[in-house]
Design an enzyme around this catalytic site. Structure first.
Site, mmCIF file in Angstrom:
data_model
loop_
_atom_site.group_PDB
_atom_site.id
_atom_site.type_symbol
_atom_site.label_atom_id
_atom_site.label_comp_id
_atom_site.label_asym_id
_atom_site.label_seq_id
_atom_site.Cartn_x
_atom_site.Cartn_y
_atom_site.Cartn_z
ATOM 1 N N CYS A 1 10.650 6.505 -7.236
ATOM 2 C CA CYS A 1 9.865 5.402 -6.707
ATOM 3 C C CYS A 1 9.932 5.394 -5.177
ATOM 4 O O CYS A 1 10.996 5.210 -4.607
ATOM 5 C CB CYS A 1 10.446 4.128 -7.287
ATOM 6 N N GLY B 1 -0.063 -2.180 -7.219
ATOM 7 C CA GLY B 1 -1.024 -1.454 -8.045
ATOM 8 C C GLY B 1 -0.483 -1.133 -9.422
ATOM 9 O O GLY B 1 -0.708 -0.046 -9.943
ATOM 10 N N LEU C 1 0.867 -1.195 0.000
ATOM 11 C CA LEU C 1 0.000 0.000 0.000
ATOM 12 C C LEU C 1 0.894 1.233 0.000
ATOM 13 O O LEU C 1 1.612 1.480 0.956
ATOM 14 C CB LEU C 1 -0.893 0.021 1.241
ATOM 15 N N SER C 2 0.844 2.004 -1.086
ATOM 16 C CA SER C 2 1.760 3.141 -1.203
ATOM 17 C C SER C 2 1.116 4.446 -0.759
ATOM 18 O O SER C 2 1.768 5.475 -0.700
ATOM 19 C CB SER C 2 2.202 3.284 -2.658
ATOM 20 N N CYS D 1 13.885 -0.519 -8.561
ATOM 21 C CA CYS D 1 13.123 -0.593 -7.314
ATOM 22 C C CYS D 1 12.211 -1.820 -7.331
ATOM 23 O O CYS D 1 12.064 -2.513 -6.319
ATOM 24 C CB CYS D 1 12.308 0.687 -7.138
ATOM 25 N N MET E 1 5.844 0.617 2.554
ATOM 26 C CA MET E 1 7.306 0.613 2.554
ATOM 27 C C MET E 1 7.825 2.006 2.805
ATOM 28 O O MET E 1 7.542 2.922 2.028
ATOM 29 C CB MET E 1 7.822 0.190 1.177
ATOM 30 N N ASP F 1 -4.065 3.529 -6.837
ATOM 31 C CA ASP F 1 -3.936 2.241 -7.529
ATOM 32 C C ASP F 1 -3.793 1.075 -6.550
ATOM 33 O O ASP F 1 -4.481 0.061 -6.660
ATOM 34 C CB ASP F 1 -2.742 2.272 -8.497
#
Length: 395
Positions: free
Chosen positions: A200, A124, A8-9, A100, A33, A13
């Site tokens: 990233c 995503g 989950l960023s 990455c 992360m 997405d």
């Protein structure tokens, strides 16, 4: 129930990816992360990762899934950031996003996920995974995303069969507008959130400023090469072997300052990349100047006027033997073999007709049409139909 860990960023997405997996009956865990906390290298006082991890937490709460943050900043610095600075210092242009995925998301992060008992890791990305059988063995395929505007298979061009086996891409069949629509229906906090730009997982970082904090500025000259320069009149001798002809076509031109005129100054050749137009600050030319070459040894930038300058174009490129990567190892070429493919040398470029030629000295990609700004250090990826089957670092 199979267990999936979703990266989950804090963006829309990955939020929708988590929701879709939940709908498909998976047990879903959200992991954020944290890849950067070196405050000596920041761009602004914004702290994007805090905001992003907060959004990721809110999404996890809304979906009712467990959530935690993992700190991968040490591995990220070592595998991505240090590598980037080394490459820029050598005058090459690395692609941190491809790295990455190979080194962090589908390696370090994947190992953490599997240690939590996960069967899969999901992201995503706008791409799809499929499988086929070759000689009785399951082979995993990486396919383009359905949304042509957003297809991100290029960023995953360095994944292996082992990594693909454990990967899921839940939004690959959807378009971006459909993803936003689902997020809005679910009232996810990320529904309207802008796509992140910058490195990233580091967040709002603009590359030149980031580089300037580690690579020292040093004054050098900008040289303009005329499009009619004799260096571009290279007629190829008929009696060259295929390999020698390809090597010649793939070789970047070696410029010297005597070939052109000095038109300006710069702060360091290692900040510039082939094809770059912005940031040269040279005025008074009939058309824009483009970087056609950089020389970090002499700290010189060579430019050409206009986007059709012959110095920007080459018909072939080389990948050194150690940098050739096949996702489809069963399709790898033996020395002396060729293969017709469609290839791209950067994200979002239209796929180009090309032929792969494998020799002991490396793999050559020869294009039907000359390509603009083939850049050392970037990745070339090749497809057959919808499937990305291999890639390599441009040497």
């Amino acid at each position: 129930m199979k267990r999936v860990v979703v990266g989950l960023s804090g963006g829309v997405d990955s939020s929708v990816a988590a929701y879709l997996l939940q709908q498909q009956g998976y047990e879903v865990i959200g992991l954020f992360m944290k890849n950067w906390h070196d405050d000596s290298v920041t761009i602004s006082n914004e702290c994007p990762w805090l905001e992003d991890s907060n959004d990721a937490l809110l999404v996890a709460e809304k979906l009712g899934i467990p959530f935690q943050t993992v700190d991968l900043s040490e591995q990220y610095k070592e595998k991505i950031v240090d590598y980037m600075f080394n490459e820029y210092e050598k005058g090459r242009t690395p692609n941190p996003d491809v790295l990455c995925n190979r080194e962090i998301k589908f390696d370090v992060f994947m190992k953490i996920a599997l240690s939590l008992g996960a069967d899969y890791v999901a992201t995503g990305h706008y791409c799809r995974k499929s499988e086929t059988e070759v000689n009785g063995k399951t082979v995993y395929q990486l396919l383009s995303g359905v949304d042509n505007n957003k297809d991100q298979s290029y960023f995953l061009c360095q994944l292996s069969q082992e990594q693909l086996e454990k990967a899921l891409f839940p939004i690959g069949e959807l378009t971006k507008p459909q993803v936003r629509e689902i997020a809005a229906e679910m009232e996810l906090v990320t529904a309207e959130k802008k796509d992140s730009q910058g490195l990233c997982f580091i967040g709002k970082v603009r590359l030149p400023e980031f580089l300037q904090q580690k690579l020292q500025p040093k004054d050098g000259i900008i040289v303009q090469i005329d499009k009619d320069n004799s260096v571009y009149n290279n007629s190829v001798s008929e009696d060259l072997s295929t390999e020698d002809a390809l090597a010649l076509a793939a070789k970047p031109i070696k410029y010297t300052t005597e070939m052109g005129k000095v038109v300006g100054k710069h702060q360091g050749a290692h900040y510039f990349t082939v094809g770059q137009r912005k940031g040269l600050n040279v005025g008074g030319t009939a058309e824009a100047l483009f970087v056609i070459a950089t020389d970090v040894d002499t700290n010189t930038i060579y430019t050409g006027m206009g986007s059709h300058h012959p110095g920007l174009f080459r018909k072939a490129l080389r990948v050194s033997p150690s940098e050739v990567h096949w996702i489809r190892t069963d399709m790898a070429l033996a020395n002396g073999e060729t293969m017709k493919v469609k290839a791209r040398i950067r994200y979002r470029q239209e796929l180009q007709e090309a032929t792969l030629h494998q020799f002991e000295s490396g793999l050559y990609v020869s294009f039907e049409k000359p390509q603009s700004a083939i850049t050392e250090g970037q990745f070339v990826a090749w497809h057959i139909g919808d499937e990305l089957i291999g890639s390599g670092v441009i040497s």
